[in-house]
Design an enzyme around this catalytic site. Structure first.
Site, PDB file in Angstrom:
ATOM      1  CD  GLU A 328      -5.530   9.778  -1.854  1.00 52.52           C
ATOM      2  OE1 GLU A 328      -5.892  10.941  -2.046  1.00 52.52           O
ATOM      3  OE2 GLU A 328      -4.656   9.213  -2.544  1.00 52.52           O
TER       4      GLU A 328
HETATM    5  C1  ACM Z   1      -1.238  10.832  -0.396  1.00 47.87           C
HETATM    6  O1  ACM Z   1      -0.942  11.969  -0.797  1.00 47.87           O
HETATM    7  N1  ACM Z   1      -2.290  10.204  -0.912  1.00 47.87           N
HETATM    8  C2  ACM Z   1      -0.470  10.158   0.637  1.00 47.87           C
END
Ligand code: ACM
Length: 523
Positions: A328
């Site tokens: 992310e």
């Molecule tokens: C994640 O769940 N952002 C690895």
């Protein structure tokens, strides 16, 4: 495939009472094939062994075997009330032996008959795993911390057992909410019950930095001072972290520390203004959004920072791995992400550790030997899955953590009071009923290193929360990681799982009583 469950073995235990006048109760020994994770092979038969007040735990001369013997004694003494001395002399009773055999580093063989139970393994981890099997063969009341009536019977026969995968992990997010050393130890003990062997600690995120780094002290004194919802946060001193590592090692788990980068870094950016491209430190963050923070890829100080953090963390981590996150990174351009990973992966290697990253690492260039942790869903794009598969074919190892299967923070159903649901609801069958070896198209089976169940803690703040979300799904993850695919069968599994509920009751683990499982009740 349908596996026949051994029927309850009824044995008369009268003969085992030395001079006992009272009629002995008829007692049921747990069939050898009731174990979770399902053993590689089970050959039931012969007389059971009964643990009595004259039973001894016999170990060979090695320190490691003695340690496992003492651990077993600590499990058995409170509920049996027996002395159970650990000794190197004599024969019979419970024997833990290091010996040659085709067990691998973690497997074992358990032989049970009227004279005793022998666990044989090539190394201490195998003995330890054999001890976990032995626990499950005893009545659930063995897990209580006060003296129980018994009798303590172990069915006769032989179990030969070797894990399918070398990576059987659980991740705990100690950043969104902080968990104390004792809370982490409690979870370690629970992971050990099911032969899990990796504890991945998510040590940094936007909401809190949780590991002391001497050369950047504000990371913890300021960056660790809060958590989701604005509570006090907390952090591990190096001594705390070493104690977690030591305790995990005593339960044969390897700690995999994660510093999530270049995104998920608000706590670090808030602590040190110079890490920000504009030189301005943002405020601490106590919400639950993701994707808004990034280390400054073009500043050299960023790599000084990463070098210091990785050096200090590697120095207190005896395990082989260091997880660098990479998920992310929505506030980092693709070009910067690649540049960052190209600079940071060699730093991990420089300090002697193997890189692990979330599967977005495959969008950069994973270094040789790196592992990518896949956390996608059924609905993840074909392009993203293909990118992971291509990396796997190129030699990157894959650890599977599909979010819509084994994210332990996903709600079981709409009524689950804790957890999130962005990956959907994950009931017990959904968590269990898939095959890691065939999960991602185009990934060679040999690239799959195992499975790991993450538990993110935006909504989780105490041990009871961890346990409600982990149990019963954690047991299924353990079985996916340990048991041969040929034993995989939901109909059989749910019956074995049902019997675990009594053990969790005895241990004070408050689990989710899924309607998919025919739970047994205390008689
Ligand atoms: C994640 O769940 N952002 C690895």
């Amino acid at each position: 495939m349908f596996r026949l469950l051994g029927s309850l073995l009824l044995v008369t235990a009268a003969g085992a009472f030395a001079g006992g006048a009272a009629p002995a109760p008829r007692a049921a020994a747990t069939p050898l094939d009731r174990v979770i994770p399902a053993p590689t092979s089970v050959d039931a038969g012969g007389s059971p062994y009964r643990i009595t007040d004259s039973t001894r735990i016999r170990v060979d001369g090695s320190r490691e075997a003695r340690r496992v013997g003492e651990y077993l004694a600590d499990v058995l003494r409170p509920s049996t009330g027996y002395r159970l001395p650990v000794t190197t002399s004599g024969s019979g009773g419970i024997q833990l032996r290091l010996g040659k055999g085709s067990f691998g580093a973690e497997g074992y063989r358990l032989d049970s008959g009227s004279k005793g139970v022998t666990i044989t393994a090539a190394g201490p981890s195998g003995l330890f795993h054999g001890v976990q099997t032995l626990r499950q063969l005893l009545p659930a009341a063995v897990e209580k911390d006060s003296v129980q009536p018994g009798p303590w019977l172990i069915a006769g026969g032989t179990i030969k057992d070797t894990p399918r995968y070398g990576w059987r992990g659980a991740m705990l997010d100690v950043s969104r909410h902080f968990f104390t050393v004792d809370q982490v130890k409690r979870y370690i003990d629970q992971l050990a019950l099911y032969k899990m062997n990796k504890l991945h600690l998510h040590l940094s995120d936007d909401q809190g930095w949780r590991i002391a780094i001497d050369s950047w002290p504000r990371l913890t004194t300021y960056g660790g001072s809060t958590q989701v919802g604005g509570g006090p946060g907390g952090y591990y001193t190096k001594a705390d972290y070493k104690e977690i590592v030591r305790y995990a090692g005593s339960r044969h788990l390897e700690v995999v520390p994660e510093i999530d980068m270049p995104g998920h870094t608000n706590a670090a950016l808030a602590s040190y203004a110079e890490l920000n491209c504009d030189g301005v430190a943002p405020p601490l963050y106590t919400g639950t959004e993701v994707g808004f923070s990034s280390l400054c890829v073009d500043k050299e100080v960023t790599y000084d920072f990463v070098d210091d953090v990785v050096r200090e963390l590697a120095a207190i981590t005896p395990g082989r791995y260091l997880h660098i996150g990479g998920d992310e990174a929505h506030s980092t351009s693709h070009e910067d992400f690649v540049k960052f990973m190209d600079r940071v992966q060699p730093i991990v290697a420089k300090y002697g550790k193997t890189v692990v990253g979330w599967h977005q690492l495959t969008g950069a260039t994973p270094v040789k030997g790196a592992l990518a942790q896949y956390w996608g869903l059924d609905s993840t794009s074909a392009e993203e899955k293909a990118q992971v598969a291509a990396a796997a074919r190129g030699g990157t190892g894959i650890v599977l953590s599909p979010a819509d299967r084994i994210y332990l923070d996903m709600k079981y159903d709409a009524n689950t009071p804790l957890g999130l649901s962005w990956a959907g609801y994950v009931e017990v069958q959904r968590a269990y009923d898939w095959d890691p070896g065939e999960y991602l198209a185009g990934v060679p089976a040999s690239a799959v290193r195992g499975v790991e169940a993450p538990l993110w803690s935006e909504t989780i703040s105490k041990s009871a929360d961890i346990e409600y979300m982990a149990f019963p799904r954690l047991a299924g993850v353990a079985e996916l990681g340990w048991s041969p695919a040929s034993t995989h069968d939901w109909g059989d599994y749910r019956v074995r799982l049902a019997a675990q509920g009594l053990r969790w009751d005895a241990m004070g683990i408050g689990y989710y009583r899924s309607p998919q499982v025919p739970w047994e009740s205390v008689s």
